[in-house]
Design an enzyme around this catalytic site. Structure first.
Site, PDB file in Angstrom:
ATOM      1  N   ASP A   8       9.441 -13.510  -9.980  1.00 43.14           N
ATOM      2  CA  ASP A   8      10.429 -13.080 -11.130  1.00 43.14           C
ATOM      3  C   ASP A   8      11.817 -13.202 -10.389  1.00 43.14           C
ATOM      4  OD1 ASP A   8      10.015 -10.481 -10.585  1.00 43.14           O
ATOM      5  OD2 ASP A   8       9.260 -10.107 -11.814  1.00 43.14           O
ATOM      6  N   CYS A  65       7.641 -10.034  -7.083  1.00 45.94           N
ATOM      7  CA  CYS A  65       7.951  -9.019  -8.155  1.00 45.94           C
ATOM      8  C   CYS A  65       8.345  -8.271  -7.993  1.00 45.94           C
ATOM      9  CB  CYS A  65       7.004  -8.962  -9.353  1.00 45.94           C
ATOM     10  SG  CYS A  65       5.628  -7.946  -9.533  1.00 45.94           S
ATOM     11  N   GLY A  66       8.794  -6.747  -8.533  1.00 46.66           N
ATOM     12  CA  GLY A  66       9.372  -5.380  -8.934  1.00 46.66           C
ATOM     13  C   GLY A  66       8.284  -4.723  -8.134  1.00 46.66           C
ATOM     14  N   THR A  67       7.339  -4.894  -8.432  1.00 49.21           N
ATOM     15  CA  THR A  67       6.425  -4.325  -8.060  1.00 49.21           C
ATOM     16  C   THR A  67       5.645  -4.727  -6.604  1.00 49.21           C
ATOM     17  OG1 THR A  67       5.020  -3.261  -9.061  1.00 49.21           O
ATOM     18  CG2 THR A  67       6.568  -1.966  -9.480  1.00 49.21           C
ATOM     19  N   GLY A  68       4.992  -5.331  -7.190  1.00 47.77           N
ATOM     20  CA  GLY A  68       4.044  -6.376  -7.253  1.00 47.77           C
ATOM     21  C   GLY A  68       2.168  -6.069  -7.890  1.00 47.77           C
ATOM     22  N   GLY A  70       2.265  -6.131 -11.350  1.00 47.03           N
ATOM     23  CA  GLY A  70       2.466  -7.364 -12.759  1.00 47.03           C
ATOM     24  C   GLY A  70       1.960  -8.670 -12.298  1.00 47.03           C
ATOM     25  N   MET A  71       2.739  -9.126 -10.276  1.00 51.22           N
ATOM     26  CA  MET A  71       1.857 -10.742 -10.637  1.00 51.22           C
ATOM     27  C   MET A  71       0.392 -10.234 -10.713  1.00 51.22           C
ATOM     28  SD  MET A  71       4.313 -13.307  -9.909  1.00 51.22           S
ATOM     29  CE  MET A  71       5.850 -13.346 -10.088  1.00 51.22           C
ATOM     30  N   HIS A  98     -11.741  -9.548   5.025  1.00 47.94           N
ATOM     31  CA  HIS A  98     -13.609  -8.724   3.705  1.00 47.94           C
ATOM     32  C   HIS A  98     -12.711  -9.320   2.779  1.00 47.94           C
ATOM     33  CE1 HIS A  98     -13.457  -5.596   6.541  1.00 47.94           C
ATOM     34  NE2 HIS A  98     -13.467  -6.423   7.588  1.00 47.94           N
ATOM     35  N   ASN A  99     -11.907 -10.308   2.096  1.00 46.73           N
ATOM     36  CA  ASN A  99     -11.911 -10.273   0.501  1.00 46.73           C
ATOM     37  C   ASN A  99     -11.954 -11.983   0.440  1.00 46.73           C
ATOM     38  OD1 ASN A  99     -10.066  -7.156   0.414  1.00 46.73           O
ATOM     39  ND2 ASN A  99     -12.394  -7.144  -0.407  1.00 46.73           N
ATOM     40  N   HIS A 133     -19.661 -10.245   4.069  1.00 47.30           N
ATOM     41  CA  HIS A 133     -17.956  -9.933   2.732  1.00 47.30           C
ATOM     42  C   HIS A 133     -18.438 -11.070   1.989  1.00 47.30           C
ATOM     43  CE1 HIS A 133     -16.244  -6.805   5.135  1.00 47.30           C
ATOM     44  NE2 HIS A 133     -16.744  -7.537   6.420  1.00 47.30           N
ATOM     45  N   ARG A 136     -20.407 -10.490  -0.634  1.00 52.77           N
ATOM     46  CA  ARG A 136     -19.139 -10.225  -2.221  1.00 52.77           C
ATOM     47  C   ARG A 136     -19.006 -10.565  -2.631  1.00 52.77           C
ATOM     48  NH1 ARG A 136     -19.215  -5.710   3.296  1.00 52.77           N
ATOM     49  NH2 ARG A 136     -21.104  -4.377   2.394  1.00 52.77           N
TER      50      ARG A 136
END
Length: 150
Positions: A8, A65-68, A70-71, A98-99, A133, A136
């Protein structure tokens, strides 16, 4: 590797720096916008990036985005997406190992360019280790499908 990238207005400048970095590594990417610092709504850019990754058109996605935050929230609404908000190198490595994260989210107003590029490098280079992993990840997929597998 083929990467989908989007931002954004709050992440536009960092997105442009990451694109230069991807070009330096000869990594193919598609920019889904935004294309200026004019105010826009982050879900409008998270969605096409996430959907492209989920459909297999792209190996990975990067959203800024500004903080990450929202994305990452928006991208994780798309089934098959494991978007991870990372503001440090350890998390970038761990979320891949792991994810098996397939979308990286960053906050331009939280971290500087140098750290952001280090995070992108680590995240792109790190492979999923599988093993315990994978079980999971399979449970996350079941959650998306509404299946109770305890």
């Amino acid at each position: 590797m083929k990467v989908a990238i989007g931002s954004d207005h709050g992440g536009f400048r960092l997105k442009e720096e990451i694109k230069k970095y991807l070009e330096s590594l000869q990594i193919e990417y598609k920019d889904f916008g935004t294309y200026s610092e004019e105010s826009v709504d982050y879900p409008d850019f998270a969605r096409p990036v996430a959907e492209g990754v989920a459909r297999g058109e792209f190996d990975r996605g990067i959203l800024i985005c500004g903080t990450g935050i929202g994305m990452s929230i928006a991208a994780n609404k798309v089934p098959g997406i494991r978007a991870a908000l990372c503001h440090d190198c350890f998390s970038a490595r761990a979320t891949r190992e792991h994810n098996d994260s397939n979308v990286l989210c960053l906050g331009e107003r939280v971290i500087g360019k140098g750290l952001a590029l280090d995070i992108v490098k680590i995240w792109l280079e790190t492979e999923f280790v599988g093993g315990r992993h994978q079980r999971r990840i399979d449970k996350i997929t079941s959650l998306e499908r509404g299946i109770n597998n305890g």
